[in-house]
Design a protein around this motif. Structure first.
Motif, PDB file in Angstrom:
ATOM      1  N   ARG A  37       0.884  -1.163   0.000  1.00  0.00           N
ATOM      2  CA  ARG A  37       0.000   0.000   0.000  1.00  0.00           C
ATOM      3  C   ARG A  37       0.920   1.211   0.000  1.00  0.00           C
ATOM      4  NH1 ARG A  37      -5.362   2.168   2.899  1.00  0.00           N
ATOM      5  NH2 ARG A  37      -4.835   4.403   2.839  1.00  0.00           N
ATOM      6  N   ASP A  39       0.804   5.297   0.050  1.00  0.00           N
ATOM      7  CA  ASP A  39       0.024   6.518   0.228  1.00  0.00           C
ATOM      8  C   ASP A  39       0.782   7.673  -0.398  1.00  0.00           C
ATOM      9  OD1 ASP A  39      -2.371   5.852   2.076  1.00  0.00           O
ATOM     10  OD2 ASP A  39      -0.681   4.841   3.015  1.00  0.00           O
ATOM     11  N   PRO A  44      -4.257   6.788  -1.923  1.00  0.00           N
ATOM     12  CA  PRO A  44      -3.565   5.512  -1.751  1.00  0.00           C
ATOM     13  C   PRO A  44      -3.591   4.650  -3.005  1.00  0.00           C
ATOM     14  CG  PRO A  44      -5.732   5.395  -0.750  1.00  0.00           C
ATOM     15  CD  PRO A  44      -5.569   6.805  -1.247  1.00  0.00           C
TER      16      PRO A  44
END
Length: 295
Positions: A37, A39, A44
């Motif tokens: 993930r 950001d 995101p």
């Protein structure tokens, strides 16, 4: 890959989008893929990673996601970026907050949208490029005959991979016998060339925050919609309302049950090739039962 290398990669991916890295975390890994993930200042991302020599896997996946998006049926995660950096290839998708397809209303919506996807038809069976079913290369091309396509492009490549891996005995001869007799399953049925997800089990499906059914990790091609439905039934995980709603809107052919084992056999063979002996007995039973019915 060290945390420093992951940070450099995450920064590079954010930069390709003209954004900045705010944070990143590594997600639970798949069988051969890593995932992050990331950001960024623009939101995101869900990022899949593979060794750079397997970049073609992501190119095929991106094409499949694009084809599904064009149908305006399921919610498909948008492709943000793809490329490679040092030893890794990546596919960056929009981050979707998803939940499993579990309750009755979710099931009904999913069944309706699946029927709408299968109502999208192509000019022939197959696809204009090969892609992947999990970690197995899936051959495509085009064909005017679905039984011939399924035999040559689905069962036989999986059987060849199994034999190359050491498979011997009755399973080999049983699958060869099924291939020789496959036309008997289609004497009164010529399926439309429906657009299929191709790997439709509950782990590749969800519902987004707005309640819209979502699918991902496709192995798309045009073929018999019974193949998608048989796989969805095989591993379960969907609420019963999904199946009932689909069948109400898009009833299957009366002889569909005679082909269910054929479509499951392809995925069982693939699982045997990917995961080994734990799938052998079920593959053997399915092939033996199907061949018995055909003879």
């Amino acid at each position: 890959m060290t945390s420093e290398a992951l940070h450099a990669l995450a920064s590079h991916i954010a930069a390709t989008l003209g954004s900045r890295l705010e944070a990143f975390s590594e997600l639970p890994a798949g069988r051969t893929r890593r995932a992050l993930r990331i950001d960024t200042g623009d939101g995101p991302l869900f990022v899949k990673l593979l060794p750079v020599d397997r970049a073609a896997v992501f190119a095929a996946e991106a094409d499949g996601l694009t084809l599904l998006t064009q149908t305006d049926t399921f919610r498909i995660p948008a492709i943000r970026s793809q490329g490679s950096h040092d030893t890794y290839a990546w596919l960056a998708l929009e981050w979707l907050d998803l939940k499993p397809v579990r309750d009755a209303d979710d099931g009904r919506r999913f069944g309706d949208v699946l029927a709408a996807l299968h109502a999208v038809h192509g000019p022939h069976y197959g696809l204009n490029r090969d892609n992947w079913l999990g970690d197995s290369r899936q051959e495509n091309g085009s064909s005017e005959s679905w039984p011939l396509f399924f035999a040559r492009k689905r069962l036989l490549p999986q059987l060849a991979a199994a034999v190359e891996g050491g498979l011997r005995g009755s399973l080999v001869s049983n699958i060869q016998g099924i291939v020789e007799r496959i036309a008997a399953l289609f004497l009164d049925y010529r399926p439309a060339a429906s657009l299929l997800h191709g790997d439709l089990w509950h782990g590749n499906a969800g519902v987004d925050a707005g309640g819209r059914p979502t699918v991902f990790d496709p192995a798309v091609h045009y073929g018999d919609r019974e193949a998608d439905f048989a796989l969805a039934e095989m591993f379960g995980g969907f609420p019963t309302t999904m199946y009932a709603t689909y069948l109400q809107g898009a009833p299957l052919h009366p002889s569909a049950s005679s082909r269910r084992a054929l479509y499951r056999l392809y995925h069982l063979l693939n699982h045997y090739n990917l995961y080994g002996m734990s799938y052998l007995r079920e593959t053997e039973r399915t092939a033996a039962r199907l061949l018995s019915e055909l003879t």
